[in-house]
Design a protein around this motif. Structure first.
Motif, PDB file in Angstrom:
ATOM      1  N   GLY A 361       0.877  -1.366   0.001  1.00  0.00           N
ATOM      2  CA  GLY A 361       0.045  -0.256   0.080  1.00  0.00           C
ATOM      3  C   GLY A 361       0.758   1.260  -0.039  1.00  0.00           C
ATOM      4  O   GLY A 361       0.663   2.406  -0.633  1.00  0.00           O
ATOM      5  N   SER A 362       1.921   1.110   0.572  1.00  0.00           N
ATOM      6  CA  SER A 362       2.916   2.490   0.695  1.00  0.00           C
ATOM      7  C   SER A 362       3.494   2.615  -0.643  1.00  0.00           C
ATOM      8  O   SER A 362       3.591   3.960  -1.175  1.00  0.00           O
ATOM      9  N   GLN A 363       3.835   1.608  -1.347  1.00  0.00           N
ATOM     10  CA  GLN A 363       4.522   1.885  -2.773  1.00  0.00           C
ATOM     11  C   GLN A 363       3.273   2.489  -3.575  1.00  0.00           C
ATOM     12  O   GLN A 363       3.645   3.465  -4.357  1.00  0.00           O
ATOM     13  N   LEU A 364       2.262   1.716  -3.619  1.00  0.00           N
ATOM     14  CA  LEU A 364       1.234   2.381  -4.396  1.00  0.00           C
ATOM     15  C   LEU A 364       0.750   3.860  -4.138  1.00  0.00           C
ATOM     16  O   LEU A 364       0.596   4.825  -5.107  1.00  0.00           O
ATOM     17  N   SER A 365       0.998   4.324  -2.786  1.00  0.00           N
ATOM     18  CA  SER A 365       0.564   5.773  -2.356  1.00  0.00           C
ATOM     19  C   SER A 365       1.787   6.661  -2.844  1.00  0.00           C
ATOM     20  O   SER A 365       1.633   7.533  -3.240  1.00  0.00           O
ATOM     21  N   ASN A 366       3.081   6.115  -2.655  1.00  0.00           N
ATOM     22  CA  ASN A 366       4.110   7.085  -2.960  1.00  0.00           C
ATOM     23  C   ASN A 366       4.469   7.060  -4.519  1.00  0.00           C
ATOM     24  O   ASN A 366       5.126   8.052  -4.740  1.00  0.00           O
TER      25      ASN A 366
END
Length: 499
Positions: A361-366
């Motif tokens: 999820g962090s990668q998709l957001s970043n």
């Protein structure tokens, strides 16, 4: 003029009464009475409207016409939806092994990488030379034209059924005339038999009357065969099997008046050219073709569209570095001691890091990114494609105009023929009516003289045969003239009535 030719104009005359609707229950009962594949009948008498209802439900051309309208309606709805922006979502999931590129850092790594990517693209046409709006209008007109053409098909089917229905009525009445003729001859034969037995008449009269009766019975067989064939044609027009035992209800046709028809040919044409669905459909096809030219001309203009994009990625090789408080000493060079001449090492301290993976999820957001752009497409040279499309559209427009012109020309010719035939039918009915009146008196005289022995049976048979033929001709002339006037009433958009 033959009876077959006489009824051709009837096909047009009865369309108004044919297209009046019945209730759903009435129509359902009608179909159950005579239906495709049914070997039995629920009712033995059908009226004209019932026959029309069955034919309308079974006719293949009408069903195809309804499918054509459904397809035109679908094209119209799609043309309207083309005005809305488009949106496309794309997703990709992949696994790469060995030497691969980390999509997070674009570096080569020697490991198995699990990666994902997602994109949402949208586009809206801001201007394209009016192609979209012209296409909507063209499809609207095409749908209206299809509906008018379906109405014309329904009228033609109804008129075909009516023509065959009327042939059944004529055959039924002619069969009744032939049966009455035989009854008269049979009665006269019995009377002559008594005269011969009494010696008051020669026996030769019996042979003459028996020959006349045989001819009358042959006329009955011929009339019955004609009626059976008319029923077969009616059932075929209704698209049902011919193994149907049924009768048709007669139409009340009063003795026609011979007053001159009030409307002129031009008046008939003026009314018909604005009411018949064939003419309306042809005019709508011209309008649709004209809009097609505008659609084709839109290809010469630039196209401006607005595009948007949303995207993000994920990679299993992506990681984050965190200081762990440790350091590593690394010799990066030496210096010479000026006193001793010894090499003194120069050390550098490198902080220590711990590598940890980044959550999905962090990668998709970043990695989430957005973009918007304007796209302009200007046609400069396309092998003359757009201009050739315009030329083709203009040819189609001219062809539609000629079709509409031919439709009106055919309509005028039909009205002229119907009007002339109506006048000829009036003259024929008037002359036949007078002929029957004279022959009835002549037959009454011949019958009285035969009973008195003043003439032989041959003269009597001649008088009776002449009267029989005249009565058959009067039946044809009556129906012919009445329905020719109803043809003209139809062109005037009047309801069909026999009162």
């Amino acid at each position: 003029m033959s009876m077959q030719v006489a009824w051709k104009q009837v096909r047009v005359a009865v369309t108004l009464v044919l297209t009046t609707g019945l209730s759903a229950t009435y129509a359902q009962n009608t179909v159950s009475a005579v239906s495709p594949g049914s070997g039995t009948r629920a009712a033995n008498r059908l009226n004209l409207q019932q026959c029309i209802d069955v034919a309308q439900q079974n006719n293949i051309q009408i069903r195809q016409g309804r499918l054509t309208i459904a397809n035109s309606d679908l094209q119209l709805r799609q043309a309207r939806l083309n005005m809305l922006p488009t949106a496309v979502f794309q997703g990709n999931q992949s696994i790469n092994g060995g030497r691969s590129i980390n999509p997070q850092s674009n570096e080569f790594v020697q490991q198995t990488i699990n990666s994902s990517s997602f994109q949402l693209n949208t586009s809206a046409t801001l201007y394209n030379g009016g192609v979209l709006r012209s296409t909507i209008k063209q499809n609207e007109v095409a749908l209206q034209a299809g509906q008018q053409e379906l109405n014309a098909t329904q009228n033609n089917v109804s008129l075909t059924v009516a023509q065959n229905y009327l042939n059944v009525l004529v055959g039924t009445e002619q069969l009744a005339v032939a049966q009455r003729q035989a009854e008269v001859t049979r009665a006269q034969l019995e009377r002559t038999q008594r005269l011969v037995n009494a010696g008051s008449a020669p026996e030769a009269n019996l042979y003459e009357l028996r020959a006349t009766l045989a001819g009358n019975e042959l006329d009955i067989v011929t009339a019955q065969n004609t009626l059976d064939l008319a029923k077969v044609s009616l059932l075929q027009a209704m698209n049902v099997p011919i193994n149907q035992d049924f009768e048709v209800e007669p139409i009340s046709v009063p003795d026609p008046g011979l007053d001159p028809y009030t409307a002129s040919v031009q008046q008939l044409y003026d009314v018909a050219s604005t009411n018949l669905p064939e003419v309306k459909g042809a005019d709508l096809r011209v309008k649709s073709a004209t809009l097609g030219v505008q659609v084709a001309k839109g290809g010469l203009y630039p196209t401006l569209s607005l595009n948007g994009n949303l995207s993000t990625i994920y990679s299993s090789a992506a990681s984050a570095a965190t200081l762990n408080g440790q350091s590593t000493q690394t010799t990066i060079g030496f210096i010479v001691d000026p006193v001793t001449g010894a090499n003194i090492p120069i050390n550098a301290s490198t902080p220590g890091y711990d590598r940890t993976g980044i959550s999905y999820g962090s990668q998709l957001s970043n990695n989430f990114s957005q973009s918007a752009s304007l796209f302009l497409r200007v046609p400069i040279f396309q092998g003359n494609l757009s201009r050739n499309r315009i030329t083709t559209a203009k040819i189609q427009q001219q062809n539609a105009e000629l079709t509409a012109l031919n439709t009106r020309l055919t309509l005028r010719q039909q009205i002229e023929t119907a009007y002339t035939s109506m006048r000829a039918g009036a003259n024929r009915y008037r002359a036949t009516q007078a002929q029957v009146a004279s022959l009835e008196k002549a037959f009454q005289v011949a019958e009285s003289r035969l009973n008195a022995g003043a003439i032989n049976a041959t003269d009597y048979s001649i008088a009776k045969t002449n009267l029989d033929r005249a009565r058959n001709s009067l039946v044809q002339a009556k129906y012919d003239y009445v329905f020719r006037t109803k043809i003209l009433d139809y062109y005037q958009n009047k309801p069909l009535s026999f009162n």
